[in-house]
Design a protein around this motif. Structure first.
Motif, PDB file in Angstrom:
ATOM      1  N   UNK A  67      -3.068  20.583  11.950  1.00 50.35           N
ATOM      2  CA  UNK A  67      -2.502  21.630  12.803  1.00 50.35           C
ATOM      3  C   UNK A  67      -1.367  22.362  12.095  1.00 50.35           C
ATOM      4  N   UNK A  68      -0.492  21.625  11.416  1.00 52.34           N
ATOM      5  CA  UNK A  68       0.601  22.257  10.673  1.00 52.34           C
ATOM      6  C   UNK A  68       0.061  23.135   9.550  1.00 52.34           C
ATOM      7  N   UNK A  69      -0.982  22.640   8.858  1.00 50.12           N
ATOM      8  CA  UNK A  69      -1.559  23.407   7.764  1.00 50.12           C
ATOM      9  C   UNK A  69      -2.129  24.734   8.270  1.00 50.12           C
ATOM     10  N   UNK A  84      -0.988  28.468   7.346  1.00 50.55           N
ATOM     11  CA  UNK A  84      -2.018  29.353   6.809  1.00 50.55           C
ATOM     12  C   UNK A  84      -2.005  30.713   7.534  1.00 50.55           C
ATOM     13  N   UNK A  85      -1.902  30.660   8.859  1.00 51.81           N
ATOM     14  CA  UNK A  85      -1.864  31.900   9.646  1.00 51.81           C
ATOM     15  C   UNK A  85      -0.578  32.683   9.361  1.00 51.81           C
ATOM     16  N   UNK A  86       0.534  31.975   9.196  1.00 49.89           N
ATOM     17  CA  UNK A  86       1.795  32.656   8.895  1.00 49.89           C
ATOM     18  C   UNK A  86       1.735  33.372   7.551  1.00 49.89           C
TER      19      UNK A  86
END
Length: 291
Positions: A280-282, A286-288
């Motif tokens: 989830x953090x990855x 990635x989206x940021x």
């Protein structure tokens, strides 16, 4: 070893004399005086080390004893501790704290030789730079109340996130179809162009609601693909960290604990292939970066 020598010198200095002890033990005088100079700081260092060991145990316990040195180190750094990994390793070894090791993988599915082969779009390249570029499947099983409970997962190769899963007491087509349908729903139904590996032995169809490209990879098996067998998958990690650690007495209990573990895997479990981030953090990072 030197610390014990200096303790001995300090304890017997008045009785035998410091010079005589130096000569018999063949130790340098300078080392003893450096040890004396640091006497005041030692209790503080020992207290700090004790607090650090307590934090290591807390992290290790919070993750049910599964985390090894690297994951514990990553978790501590995530809490804001600037600490060297070798120090964590030394303290864990000294206090007998260790994670669980991976068991040998056992194959659960066999490809159907009579089923028409899907095109090999993967070409043994199991790297994905973008989300929803490639998915892979994995199947495992647990025993409960004298029967088998099968778990099918659909994993995004880029983020290692479990997008969809399905549990059943059989390995018919619906097991994989349900997991794949959930994965499509997780991505909002927009998965055109995704390459998803599958097996002719388990799934020869896919939901009509999306147009992802199916592929076998050269191994020809959904659960036996190279991605599923050579990288840590949620089903194998779950077996090592949860399913092998207890005997499920009811089907409801097994389903509940597997669901809880999958939720934990996606949101909290750190993954070495993701630079010790959770899936989830990855994906969030990635989206940021894309924005």
């Amino acid at each position: 070893m030197n610390t014990r020598r200096w303790d001995f010198v300090s304890a017997h200095a008045e009785t035998f004399g410091v010079q005589r002890i130096y000569r018999i033990l063949e130790v340098p005088r300078s080392g003893y005086y450096r040890w004396l100079a640091g006497a005041k700081a030692r209790p503080e260092r020992q207290a700090a080390e004790g607090a650090l060991v307590a934090q290591i145990r807390e992290v290790h316990t919070a993750h049910k004893g599964t985390y090894g040195v690297r994951c514990v180190h990553a978790e501590l750094r995530g809490f804001g501790h600037a600490i060297n990994r070798k120090r964590v390793e030394r303290l864990m070894r000294r206090h007998g704290i260790e994670g669980r090791h991976q068991r040998r993988h056992k194959r659960t599915t066999v490809p159907d030789r009579l089923a028409p082969p899907a095109p090999d779009l993967v070409q043994r390249n199991f790297f994905a730079a973008q989300l929803d570029e490639k998915w892979c499947g994995d199947i495992t099983y647990v025993q409960t109340s004298g029967t088998w409970l099968y778990l099918a997962c659909v994993i995004d190769i880029c983020s290692r996130r479990v997008l969809g899963w399905s549990m059943a007491t059989h390995m018919r087509t619906e097991l994989v179809i349900d997991a794949l349908t959930m994965a499509v729903a997780t991505r909002g139904g927009h998965v055109d162009g995704v390459i998803s590996t599958r097996t002719g032995a388990v799934s020869t169809h896919r939901p009509r609601s999306h147009r992802s490209a199916t592929a076998t990879g050269s191994s020809g098996a959904w659960a036996g693909s190279a991605q599923a067998t050579t990288t840590p998958s949620p089903s194998r990690s779950g077996k090592r960290e949860t399913m092998h650690q207890r005997l499920f007495t009811t089907m409801h209990q097994a389903r509940l604990e597997i669901f809880q573990w999958l939720t934990y895997y996606n949101s909290r479990r750190r993954h070495s292939a993701l630079d010790y981030l959770s899936p989830a953090e990855f994906e969030q990072r990635h989206h940021q970066q894309e924005r």
